[in-house]
Design a protein around this motif. Structure first.
Motif, PDB file in Angstrom:
ATOM      1  N   VAL A  57       0.834  -1.198   0.000  1.00  0.00           N
ATOM      2  CA  VAL A  57       0.000   0.000   0.000  1.00  0.00           C
ATOM      3  C   VAL A  57       0.873   1.255   0.000  1.00  0.00           C
ATOM      4  N   ALA A  58       1.915   1.244   0.826  1.00  0.00           N
ATOM      5  CA  ALA A  58       2.814   2.406   0.894  1.00  0.00           C
ATOM      6  C   ALA A  58       3.537   2.623  -0.429  1.00  0.00           C
ATOM      7  N   ARG A  59       3.733   1.554  -1.190  1.00  0.00           N
ATOM      8  CA  ARG A  59       4.460   1.677  -2.455  1.00  0.00           C
ATOM      9  C   ARG A  59       3.544   1.918  -3.648  1.00  0.00           C
ATOM     10  N   LEU A  60       2.394   1.226  -3.675  1.00  0.00           N
ATOM     11  CA  LEU A  60       1.560   1.222  -4.875  1.00  0.00           C
ATOM     12  C   LEU A  60       0.359   2.151  -4.804  1.00  0.00           C
ATOM     13  N   GLN A  61      -0.090   2.508  -3.611  1.00  0.00           N
ATOM     14  CA  GLN A  61      -1.352   3.222  -3.487  1.00  0.00           C
ATOM     15  C   GLN A  61      -1.193   4.662  -2.989  1.00  0.00           C
ATOM     16  N   THR A  62       0.027   5.156  -2.998  1.00  0.00           N
ATOM     17  CA  THR A  62       0.221   6.496  -2.437  1.00  0.00           C
ATOM     18  C   THR A  62       0.553   7.559  -3.485  1.00  0.00           C
ATOM     19  N   ASP A  63       0.812   7.170  -4.719  1.00  0.00           N
ATOM     20  CA  ASP A  63       1.212   8.145  -5.739  1.00  0.00           C
ATOM     21  C   ASP A  63       0.150   9.227  -5.936  1.00  0.00           C
ATOM     22  N   THR A  64      -1.101   8.806  -6.110  1.00  0.00           N
ATOM     23  CA  THR A  64      -2.181   9.778  -6.316  1.00  0.00           C
ATOM     24  C   THR A  64      -2.335  10.690  -5.105  1.00  0.00           C
ATOM     25  N   LEU A  65      -2.184  10.123  -3.921  1.00  0.00           N
ATOM     26  CA  LEU A  65      -2.295  10.907  -2.684  1.00  0.00           C
ATOM     27  C   LEU A  65      -1.206  11.982  -2.628  1.00  0.00           C
ATOM     28  N   ILE A  66       0.022  11.600  -2.978  1.00  0.00           N
ATOM     29  CA  ILE A  66       1.134  12.558  -2.964  1.00  0.00           C
ATOM     30  C   ILE A  66       0.924  13.634  -4.032  1.00  0.00           C
ATOM     31  N   ILE A  67       0.455  13.224  -5.210  1.00  0.00           N
ATOM     32  CA  ILE A  67       0.190  14.190  -6.287  1.00  0.00           C
ATOM     33  C   ILE A  67      -0.844  15.215  -5.841  1.00  0.00           C
TER      34      ILE A  67
END
Length: 511
Positions: free
Chosen positions: A243-253
């Motif tokens: 989750v920390a690797r695959l599901q956080t990109d959109t959140l950071i963007i």
């Protein structure tokens, strides 16, 4: 029905379903962009991402229980199946409550995750989110029943139900956008149809497996119960790290750049995700077949078929990645940019990093699918946590220095950790072999694919001087011919290629 026939059936129905839903999804997205705003598209992507994060509450219980079902299903041990399914049902009902509670607790903090939301009010942001939350929570009351279908290698049942639901949902959402372009009605339409589908699935699977309604169920033994939870504990670490690797990109963007960019990224993800879904149908359809294979065949045969599986993945993922490197930006231009402006196009460096991760993800899917089927969860239980930490640190630091590309640097680097370590574990635990041959094959595949992409890139400079539908199609044909021709020349004498060719010939000879 044998493993190969069941896998073929799963793949066939998967392709039919994916083709239908892909076409309608692109139509829906085009109308969405025309009728609603970039910010709403970003919110849609962000909330889907947040709910994926909340799904972390599942924490691998489903994977561990699916693995536990392979053996009793192969033995047709109905009583043992009932015992596992009872445990699964209780666990998932608890998960639904946990997700609902955590989801509600997060509600007041949504405003900090949505940067520059435009005309979207905090009240609307909250209500949109609650609709997404309802959809996710209600899924847990039904989804556990699919585990038995999949353990029996009948993935096509779930595929067909999901395909029909998707087609109906998209059809009505298109009507909503054309007649009443309102995001609330758009989301509620999806929620209503999904709810009907869940009620239908529950009744249908109860009829398909009537013993699931039995009250007389023998509890699992302490040993069986402990085995499931032992695997689950290891999978918790995998899940948190993933989750920390695959599901956080959109959140950071959304939090560090702006929510509208998350919407732009989501268009690229829709394209690559659609192709990936076509590819993954093949690989995901054989997970349960691998589970059956591992339960019944020798390690030598398992090793032989793993190498075939991996070779095929490298060919297919390499081909699709080559196409993305050359044609993804032109496709986005033809589809969106020429009508809605350059703000809908991402920087080239970010796109190339995004596609690089797509390619290496193909290798990871092969490794992860085999590990899942073999029940190898504990040996690398800390790996995903390390990956997740590396991804978050690199992404958050670099997004503030080089923007969007920095996020994907984190994604690529953290992903490669698994590409290096997982083969070592699988070869040692599953095959009692050194993994050196795996990395030698990797070098051959990567160098071949890189050379092809470079050649196609220089050709595209001449063909795509003016980007039109005609030049796009011509370049697509060139990439197809060059990639598959070169790959065939390089690898047509290998055992893996000849095994695949033998399967194709046997299929054709029966017709």
């Amino acid at each position: 029905m044998g493993r190969v026939k069941l896998a073929a059936k799963n793949i066939t129905f998967g392709y039919i379903g994916q083709l239908a839903t892909a076409l309608m999804s692109f139509i829906l997205r085009s109308i969405f962009i025309y009728k609603l705003s970039k910010d709403l598209l970003g919110v849609n992507a962000l909330y889907s991402n947040i709910l994926s994060l909340l799904s972390m509450a599942e924490l691998g219980i489903g994977t561990a229980l699916n693995f536990s079902l392979y053996a009793p299903v192969a033995r047709k041990d109905t009583e043992k199946i009932k015992s596992y399914m009872q445990m699964y049902r209780k666990a998932y009902h608890t998960i639904a409550i946990v997700v609902a509670v955590i989801g509600l607790i997060l509600t007041p903090f949504l405003k900090y995750l949505v940067k520059n939301p435009g005309n979207i009010t905090p009240r609307d942001l909250t209500f949109y989110y609650l609709i997404f939350l309802f959809n996710t929570v209600s899924t847990y009351f039904v989804s556990y029943k699919y585990s038995l279908v999949n353990a029996e290698q009948k993935n096509y049942i779930q595929t067909n139900i999901n395909t029909l639901t998707k087609i109906i949902t998209v059809f009505f959402q298109i009507i909503v956008l054309l007649v009443i372009p309102n995001f609330y009605i758009y989301l509620l339409t999806d929620a209503a149809i999904q709810l009907v589908q869940k009620l239908f699935v529950s009744r249908y699977l109860d009829k398909l497996y009537p013993y699931l309604r039995d009250k007389d169920i023998t509890p699992l033994t302490t040993q069986e119960h402990d085995e499931v939870w032992s695997k689950t504990k290891a999978l918790v670490l995998h899940k948190v790290g993933d989750v920390a690797r695959l599901q956080t990109d959109t959140l950071i963007i959304s939090a560090f750049i702006e929510v509208g960019i998350a919407g732009v990224v989501d268009n690229y993800t829709l394209v690559t995700g659609t192709i990936a879904n076509f590819v993954n149908i093949i690989f995901n359809s054989v997970i349960s077949s691998f589970g059956n294979l591992i339960a019944t065949e020798t390690k030598e045969k398992q090793y032989k078929l793993f190498k075939v599986y991996r070779f095929f993945a490298s060919w297919v993922y390499g081909f699709s990645a080559a196409g993305f490197f050359i044609l993804l930006q032109p496709l986005i231009y033809l589809w969106i940019v020429r009508r809605h402006g350059p703000s809908w196009m991402l920087p080239t460096l970010a796109v190339y990093l995004f596609i690089t991760d797509y390619y290496f993800k193909g290798d990871r899917i092969v490794l992860s699918n085999y590990k899942t089927a073999a029940g190898v969860f504990e040996q690398d239980k800390y790996l995903a946590l390390i990956q997740g930490f590396v991804n978050l640190v690199i992404s958050i630091v670099l997004v503030q220095k080089i923007g969007l590309a920095g996020i994907y640097v984190g994604t690529v680097v953290s992903g490669l950790i698994a590409n290096v370590t997982k083969p070592v574990i699988i070869y040692k635990v599953c095959f009692d072999k050194s993994s050196s041959s795996y990395f030698l094959d990797s070098a051959k595949y990567i160098l071949t694919e890189a050379a092809i992409i470079v050649a196609c890139f220089f050709i595209s400079k001449a063909v795509l001087v003016n980007i039109t539908i005609l030049t796009f199609v011509i370049m697509g044909i060139i990439v197809t011919v060059i990639f598959n021709g070169v790959f065939w020349i390089m690898f047509h004498n290998t055992d893996e290629y000849n095994y695949l060719l033998g399967i194709i010939k046997s299929k054709l000879s029966r017709k």
